[in-house]
Design an enzyme around this catalytic site. Structure first.
Site, PDB file in Angstrom:
ATOM      1  N   GLU A   1      40.532  27.333 108.032  1.00 14.02           N
ATOM      2  CA  GLU A   1      41.525  28.262 108.814  1.00 14.02           C
ATOM      3  C   GLU A   1      41.027  29.387 109.475  1.00 14.02           C
ATOM      4  O   GLU A   1      41.472  29.499 110.624  1.00 14.02           O
ATOM      5  CB  GLU A   1      42.452  28.730 107.683  1.00 14.02           C
ATOM      6  CG  GLU A   1      43.463  27.490 106.930  1.00 14.02           C
ATOM      7  CD  GLU A   1      42.876  26.657 106.143  1.00 14.02           C
ATOM      8  OE1 GLU A   1      42.010  27.145 105.477  1.00 14.02           O
ATOM      9  OE2 GLU A   1      43.544  25.855 105.589  1.00 14.02           O
TER      10      GLU A   1
ATOM     11  N   HIS B   1      50.628  27.777  96.800  1.00 10.63           N
ATOM     12  CA  HIS B   1      51.397  26.834  97.798  1.00 10.63           C
ATOM     13  C   HIS B   1      52.664  27.346  97.858  1.00 10.63           C
ATOM     14  O   HIS B   1      53.212  26.622  98.422  1.00 10.63           O
ATOM     15  CB  HIS B   1      50.773  25.260  97.215  1.00 10.63           C
ATOM     16  CG  HIS B   1      49.484  24.922  97.407  1.00 10.63           C
ATOM     17  ND1 HIS B   1      48.427  25.306  96.952  1.00 10.63           N
ATOM     18  CD2 HIS B   1      49.214  23.691  98.291  1.00 10.63           C
ATOM     19  CE1 HIS B   1      47.463  24.795  97.226  1.00 10.63           C
ATOM     20  NE2 HIS B   1      47.691  23.692  98.220  1.00 10.63           N
TER      21      HIS B   1
END
Lengths: 324, 356
Positions: free
Chosen positions: A60, A129
């Site tokens: 990322e 998450h």
């Protein structure tokens, strides 16, 4: 006007903008051959080819920063985070590079980039998450933060975000991808920075965004059965904040409940509450209530997670308290 | 460094695409390289002086001792190629052709500075010169460089990107992610590790496993090249290979250039981590300016009189930059709200002043 899901509406926006402007490209984990972890990019590889629909490694920081560099050169990247929870790994690139290069360079560079992806809790995926990071990014001066709650807004706002010459954090909510509603055909633009009144009412204003708008609407329906008329504002854009719409509603109802999935400390609702009391103190007949995600890391077990999430029951209780 | 050598020859194994040879410079061009190095040193000395007088605030990282790296490497580039670096950016900016005036004015926080007084020492920018910063977070610029190269390839511009980083940056995750992306997608980017032996005050052997650092290219199947950072000719020669690889084959490289900084990490560095003898010995043994000047004398490309004239001009240019910076106006306070958002945006003009 056709009925379609949130993911289809997002897909239309991407496809139409890529068709319109060759500088637009989509990049992220599993966006191409896998057809998108949440199927938002379904079919785009076949339509636009691998130059413009780019699968990245699980990296990322690398690909978010690569997107910013490409944007400095005039390309218009749409960078997908499989979930915004993973954007933490790229935080430096989003904050220090996307968020500061225009300013630090004395205005020499525009950074026309969109970071987008799913977010949110409620599907039992645990603490790592389940983040709703709109307040984290709204704290960065140069970032625009958009959080659509309906398919028509998702399409119209994503098209606006891609056309913006500023860095935009476009934060979708995983719970809404399958939500169906009418979406105007063809060119459909929703301006950034405008809230939308999703239900009109006179007794109390419920201010929400994204999935929380659906919680607020559910609560408003039940309040109506008890004779309480709630107005529901979907902010749609967290930053810039549409204060005129908020303040006009407060002037009408004199009572406010803020519904937000992010955590309470410095959640976006804290800022909204500050702005209302600062600007419309005389219009308030009761303290502003907030219904937020509770101040704990997101738990896994269903019964625990449901207790942490904003719920219709908590919104109803807050509205009744405000009206007591 | 066998590893590096073996990798470097890779491009030469493909005769059909063998790069053009490094152009031989004229005497005038060689003298100009020396002039650029002298200018950087005199500029940095003036900056140090101004810092001690509290005319420059914040952090100020000087490039003295490393001049041959920026000057040699940038001399191999075309005008349209991109340069990006970390926070020790004054030397690269000057080598790229930014004026001493706009650079010094930025250090003084003046509106005439290259970033309108909003960046400071660590954040020089000149889009016109394709100098894309000046970046303050160690390693944070390395993915940006991959993105700039990605755009060059996307647009088929034929340009390449050079990204400088220090030896401390090789231990940042962003650097490894950038190398992987650059190699995976065959991006025309050259990552140059300016190894001055110290990551702030932590020496290479206390911060990095694996020596030489260029070996880190191997894991990504990238060309690894090394150069002697005190020798501007060697830097030019080795960088040329990397630049050709990027330009003709769209392949990235990692170049490690051994160098040494004479001053502290920043102006506020007390220097406890190394001895004065070490610094003095390095200055004596391998000063890039002295080395090149002596070579040009030997080759009769330069006379002592000409050198004195170069010195005089560079000192004058550095002094002029200070005078310019001092006499430039401060930014108007209302400019603090400028440059946040693109004005040509479709955003509604009314952005509520949050928190006011």
């Amino acid at each position: 006007m056709a009925v379609c899901t949130m993911r289809e509406a997002l897909n239309q926006a991407l496809s139409e903008e890529m068709e319109r402007d060759e500088r637009v490209f989509l990049m992220g984990e599993e966006v191409a051959e896998y057809q998108g972890a949440y199927k938002v990019s379904s079919g785009l590889l076949q339509k636009f080819g691998p130059k413009r629909v780019v699968d990245t490694p699980i990296s990322e920081s690398g690909f978010a920063g690569l997107g910013v560099g490409a944007a400095m050169m005039g390309l218009r990247p749409v960078v997908e985070f499989m979930t915004w929870s993973f954007s933490m790994v790229a935080y430096d690139q989003i904050v220090n590079n996307a968020g500061a290069i225009r300013y630090m360079s004395g205005g020499q560079y525009s950074i026309p980039i969109v970071f987008r992806g799913s977010s949110g809790a409620g599907l039992q995926v645990g603490a790592t998450h389940s983040h709703t990071p709109e307040n984290w990014y709204a704290n960065v001066p140069a970032l625009t933060v958009i959080t659509p709650g309906f398919p028509d807004d998702a399409k119209g706002l994503l098209k606006s975000a891609i056309r913006s010459n500023n860095p935009v954090c476009f934060i979708e909510n995983e719970k809404l991808y399958g939500f169906k509603d009418e979406v105007p055909d063809g060119e459909w633009i929703v301006p950034i920075g405008q809230a939308r009144i999703r239900r009109e009412g006179n007794d109390v204003t419920l201010i929400a965004n994204s999935a929380s708008t659906h919680v607020a609407l559910g609560a408003a329906g039940k309040l109506a059965a008890n004779g309480i008329s709630a107005e529901v504002i979907d902010l749609r854009t967290i930053k810039p904040l549409d204060l005129p719409t908020i303040l006009a509603s407060v002037a009408k109802t004199n009572r406010v409940v803020i519904v937000e999935e992010n955590k309470p400390f410095a959640g976006w609702g804290a800022q909204v509450a500050y702005e209302i009391q600062h600007r419309s103190f005389d219009h308030l007949d009761a303290p502003i209530e907030r219904v937020t995600g509770l101040d704990v890391p997101q738990p896994y077990a269903r019964v625990l997670e449901q207790a942490v999430m904003p719920s219709e029951e908590r919104v109803i209780a807050a509205a009744e308290k405000s009206l007591a | 460094m066998a590893t590096a050598g073996a990798k470097k020859t890779r491009s030469k194994e493909k005769p059909g695409k063998s790069p053009a040879v490094l152009p031989i410079l004229t005497a005038t061009e060689r003298v100009d390289l020396l002039r650029k190095m002298v200018l950087i040193r005199r500029f940095e000395q003036k900056a140090a002086q101004a810092f001690m007088q509290a005319k420059i605030k914040g952090f100020c990282h000087l490039y003295i001792g490393q001049e041959a790296v920026a000057v040699g490497s940038i001399s191999t580039l075309h005008e349209g190629d991109a340069v990006i670096t970390a926070y020790r950016d004054h030397g690269h900016a000057l080598a790229r052709g930014m004026s001493a005036r706009e650079c010094m004015a930025e250090l003084f926080g003046k509106i005439t500075g290259c970033s309108r007084g909003k960046g400071g020492s660590m954040h020089f920018f000149s889009k016109e010169k394709h100098f894309h910063g000046g970046h303050g977070i160690v390693g944070g610029q390395t993915p940006l460089a991959a993105g700039i190269a990605f755009a060059q390839k996307y647009n088929q511009s034929g340009a390449v990107t050079v990204c400088y980083l220090g030896d401390g940056a090789v231990n940042q995750g962003a650097f490894h992610e950038a190398l992987n992306l650059a190699a995976l997608w065959k991006l025309p980017v050259i990552y140059v590790i300016e190894n001055n032996e110290y990551a702030m005050g932590t020496s290479q052997h206390r911060s990095s496993a694996g020596d030489p650092l260029v070996k880190r290219a191997d894991g990504y199947d990238m060309a690894g090249i090394t150069a002697h950072g005190a020798d501007v000719d060697d830097v030019r020669e080795k960088m040329w290979d990397a630049v050709q690889l990027a330009r003709t084959e769209s392949l990235p490289s990692l170049v490690e250039i051994k160098t040494y900084r004479y001053r502290g990490h920043s102006m506020s560095d007390p220097g406890h981590y190394r001895s004065k003898d070490e610094i003095e010995n390095r200055k004596k043994e391998a000063d890039p300016l002295a080395l090149y000047r002596e070579r040009l004398y030997k080759e009769k490309a330069l006379t002592e009189k000409q050198y004195e004239e170069i010195e005089r001009q560079c000192v004058a240019e550095a002094e002029d930059s200070v005078a310019f910076a001092e006499s430039s106006p401060e930014p108007e306070v209302n400019t603090v709200f400028e440059d946040i958002f693109a004005p040509e945006d479709q955003m509604p003009e009314f952005r509520p002043p949050i928190g006011s």
